[in-house]
Design a protein around this motif. Structure first.
Motif, PDB file in Angstrom:
ATOM      1  N   GLN A  53       0.844  -1.182   0.000  1.00 12.82           N
ATOM      2  CA  GLN A  53       0.000   0.000   0.000  1.00 12.82           C
ATOM      3  C   GLN A  53       0.885   1.239   0.000  1.00 12.82           C
ATOM      4  OE1 GLN A  53      -3.507   0.111  -0.036  1.00 12.82           O
ATOM      5  NE2 GLN A  53      -3.173   2.288  -0.375  1.00 12.82           N
ATOM      6  N   ALA A  54       0.836   1.975  -1.116  1.00 15.30           N
ATOM      7  CA  ALA A  54       1.603   3.213  -1.225  1.00 15.30           C
ATOM      8  C   ALA A  54       0.716   4.398  -0.875  1.00 15.30           C
ATOM      9  CB  ALA A  54       2.150   3.375  -2.638  1.00 15.30           C
ATOM     10  N   SER A  55       1.300   5.381  -0.201  1.00 11.64           N
ATOM     11  CA  SER A  55       0.543   6.572   0.178  1.00 11.64           C
ATOM     12  C   SER A  55       1.485   7.766   0.301  1.00 11.64           C
ATOM     13  CB  SER A  55      -0.190   6.338   1.497  1.00 11.64           C
ATOM     14  OG  SER A  55       0.736   6.068   2.539  1.00 11.64           O
ATOM     15  N   GLY A  56       0.899   8.957   0.385  1.00 14.54           N
ATOM     16  CA  GLY A  56       1.678  10.153   0.640  1.00 14.54           C
ATOM     17  C   GLY A  56       1.823  11.110  -0.524  1.00 14.54           C
ATOM     18  N   GLY A  57       1.314  10.739  -1.686  1.00 14.36           N
ATOM     19  CA  GLY A  57       1.411  11.625  -2.828  1.00 14.36           C
ATOM     20  C   GLY A  57       0.521  12.842  -2.674  1.00 14.36           C
ATOM     21  N   GLY A  58       0.698  13.792  -3.587  1.00 17.40           N
ATOM     22  CA  GLY A  58      -0.120  14.988  -3.549  1.00 17.40           C
ATOM     23  C   GLY A  58       0.453  16.091  -4.405  1.00 17.40           C
ATOM     24  N   LEU A  59      -0.097  17.269  -4.226  1.00 15.55           N
ATOM     25  CA  LEU A  59       0.346  18.451  -4.962  1.00 15.55           C
ATOM     26  C   LEU A  59       1.260  19.276  -4.065  1.00 15.55           C
ATOM     27  CD1 LEU A  59       0.156  20.488  -7.327  1.00 15.55           C
ATOM     28  CD2 LEU A  59      -1.894  21.418  -6.209  1.00 15.55           C
ATOM     29  N   VAL A  60       2.415  19.647  -4.598  1.00  9.91           N
ATOM     30  CA  VAL A  60       3.380  20.428  -3.825  1.00  9.91           C
ATOM     31  C   VAL A  60       4.022  21.446  -4.748  1.00  9.91           C
ATOM     32  CG1 VAL A  60       5.257  18.781  -4.225  1.00  9.91           C
ATOM     33  CG2 VAL A  60       5.317  20.260  -2.204  1.00  9.91           C
ATOM     34  N   ASP A  75       9.890  16.152 -11.328  1.00 14.49           N
ATOM     35  CA  ASP A  75       9.634  15.015 -10.447  1.00 14.49           C
ATOM     36  C   ASP A  75       8.174  14.568 -10.504  1.00 14.49           C
ATOM     37  OD1 ASP A  75      11.806  16.586  -8.082  1.00 14.49           O
ATOM     38  OD2 ASP A  75      12.279  14.859  -9.347  1.00 14.49           O
ATOM     39  N   THR A  76       7.353  15.331 -11.201  1.00 14.06           N
ATOM     40  CA  THR A  76       5.945  14.978 -11.339  1.00 14.06           C
ATOM     41  C   THR A  76       5.801  13.627 -12.030  1.00 14.06           C
ATOM     42  OG1 THR A  76       5.206  17.279 -11.396  1.00 14.06           O
ATOM     43  CG2 THR A  76       3.763  15.633 -12.417  1.00 14.06           C
ATOM     44  N   ALA A  77       5.099  12.712 -11.385  1.00 14.41           N
ATOM     45  CA  ALA A  77       4.949  11.359 -11.908  1.00 14.41           C
ATOM     46  C   ALA A  77       4.042  10.565 -10.974  1.00 14.41           C
ATOM     47  CB  ALA A  77       6.303  10.660 -12.014  1.00 14.41           C
ATOM     48  N   VAL A  78       3.650   9.407 -11.436  1.00 16.71           N
ATOM     49  CA  VAL A  78       3.035   8.426 -10.549  1.00 16.71           C
ATOM     50  C   VAL A  78       4.174   7.597  -9.957  1.00 16.71           C
ATOM     51  CG1 VAL A  78       1.479   6.462 -10.351  1.00 16.71           C
ATOM     52  CG2 VAL A  78       0.920   8.356 -11.902  1.00 16.71           C
ATOM     53  N   TYR A  79       4.209   7.514  -8.662  1.00 19.03           N
ATOM     54  CA  TYR A  79       5.267   6.789  -7.953  1.00 19.03           C
ATOM     55  C   TYR A  79       4.733   5.427  -7.497  1.00 19.03           C
ATOM     56  CZ  TYR A  79       8.326  10.839  -7.934  1.00 19.03           C
ATOM     57  OH  TYR A  79       9.152  11.882  -8.325  1.00 19.03           O
ATOM     58  N   TYR A  80       5.504   4.393  -7.802  1.00 22.24           N
ATOM     59  CA  TYR A  80       5.141   3.023  -7.455  1.00 22.24           C
ATOM     60  C   TYR A  80       6.198   2.429  -6.526  1.00 22.24           C
ATOM     61  CZ  TYR A  80       2.193   3.335 -11.646  1.00 22.24           C
ATOM     62  OH  TYR A  80       1.270   3.710 -12.579  1.00 22.24           O
ATOM     63  N   CYS A  81       5.748   1.634  -5.569  1.00 23.99           N
ATOM     64  CA  CYS A  81       6.713   0.915  -4.756  1.00 23.99           C
ATOM     65  C   CYS A  81       6.685  -0.564  -5.136  1.00 23.99           C
ATOM     66  CB  CYS A  81       6.441   1.082  -3.266  1.00 23.99           C
ATOM     67  SG  CYS A  81       4.891   0.401  -2.674  1.00 23.99           S
ATOM     68  N   ASN A  82       7.801  -1.223  -4.901  1.00 23.49           N
ATOM     69  CA  ASN A  82       7.825  -2.669  -5.076  1.00 23.49           C
ATOM     70  C   ASN A  82       8.646  -3.316  -3.983  1.00 23.49           C
ATOM     71  OD1 ASN A  82      10.531  -2.460  -5.823  1.00 23.49           O
ATOM     72  ND2 ASN A  82      10.220  -3.074  -7.942  1.00 23.49           N
ATOM     73  N   LYS A 109       9.694 -16.931  -3.756  1.00 20.86           N
ATOM     74  CA  LYS A 109      10.181 -15.557  -3.861  1.00 20.86           C
ATOM     75  C   LYS A 109       9.657 -14.917  -5.132  1.00 20.86           C
ATOM     76  CE  LYS A 109      14.501 -12.980  -4.445  1.00 20.86           C
ATOM     77  NZ  LYS A 109      15.968 -13.102  -4.608  1.00 20.86           N
ATOM     78  N   ARG A 110       9.171 -13.688  -5.027  1.00 17.70           N
ATOM     79  CA  ARG A 110       8.748 -12.950  -6.212  1.00 17.70           C
ATOM     80  C   ARG A 110       8.695 -11.470  -5.918  1.00 17.70           C
ATOM     81  NH1 ARG A 110       2.364 -12.705  -7.360  1.00 17.70           N
ATOM     82  NH2 ARG A 110       3.062 -10.649  -7.981  1.00 17.70           N
ATOM     83  N   LEU A 111       8.501 -10.700  -6.985  1.00 15.81           N
ATOM     84  CA  LEU A 111       8.429  -9.252  -6.886  1.00 15.81           C
ATOM     85  C   LEU A 111       6.963  -8.811  -6.854  1.00 15.81           C
ATOM     86  CD1 LEU A 111      10.238  -6.683  -7.001  1.00 15.81           C
ATOM     87  CD2 LEU A 111       9.794  -6.661  -9.463  1.00 15.81           C
ATOM     88  N   TYR A 112       6.635  -7.987  -5.885  1.00 17.68           N
ATOM     89  CA  TYR A 112       5.289  -7.447  -5.770  1.00 17.68           C
ATOM     90  C   TYR A 112       5.318  -5.934  -6.005  1.00 17.68           C
ATOM     91  CZ  TYR A 112       3.770 -11.824  -3.622  1.00 17.68           C
ATOM     92  OH  TYR A 112       3.463 -13.147  -3.390  1.00 17.68           O
ATOM     93  N   TRP A 113       4.221  -5.442  -6.571  1.00 16.30           N
ATOM     94  CA  TRP A 113       4.097  -4.009  -6.828  1.00 16.30           C
ATOM     95  C   TRP A 113       2.891  -3.456  -6.070  1.00 16.30           C
ATOM     96  CZ3 TRP A 113       7.304  -0.901  -9.695  1.00 16.30           C
ATOM     97  CH2 TRP A 113       8.277  -1.544 -10.464  1.00 16.30           C
ATOM     98  N   GLY A 114       3.035  -2.225  -5.605  1.00 13.73           N
ATOM     99  CA  GLY A 114       1.908  -1.526  -5.033  1.00 13.73           C
ATOM    100  C   GLY A 114       1.212  -0.683  -6.086  1.00 13.73           C
TER     101      GLY A 114
END
Length: 119
Positions: free
Chosen positions: A4-11, A88-95, A105-110
């Protein structure tokens, strides 16, 4: 397993944001956690990554401005972003490269979180 990724916004340019990526579910261990971003019309690119031991890796474009960290007990990675620029404007994804057992073992994406840097 979910990330679960969070914290984005307008700055505004020069401002700061802190992204969080929390892993949940049946997790045996987490090796590398990372943040990627994808701007409109561009390919997804690595922003920063961190191993379970705390070794970090950064894209040249964010070195000195962004800091990745993690709390292994909370299974959470953070991305502190300072001196933000319009580019830096973009959609940010974590994995996360993780194991759900000693054998699996595998790679997961948020899901992505949108960061917009604009005045």
């Amino acid at each position: 397993v979910q990330l679960q990724a969070s914290g984005g916004g307008l700055v505004q340019p020069g401002g700061s944001l802190r992204l969080s990526c929390a892993a949940s579910g049946s997790i045996f261990s987490i090796n590398v956690m990372g943040w990627y971003r994808q701007a409109p019309g561009k390919q997804r690119e690595l922003v920063a990554s961190i191993t379970s031991g705390g070794q970090t890796n950064y894209a040249d474009s964010v070195k000195g401005r962004f800091t990745i960290s993690r709390d292994n007990g909370k299974k959470t990675a953070y991305l502190q972003m300072n001196s933000l620029r319009p580019e830096d404007t973009a959609v940010y994804y974590c994995n996360a490269d993780l194991r759900t057992s000693s054998l699996n073992k595998r790679l997961y994406w948020g899901q992505g979180t949108l960061v917009t840097v604009s005045s």
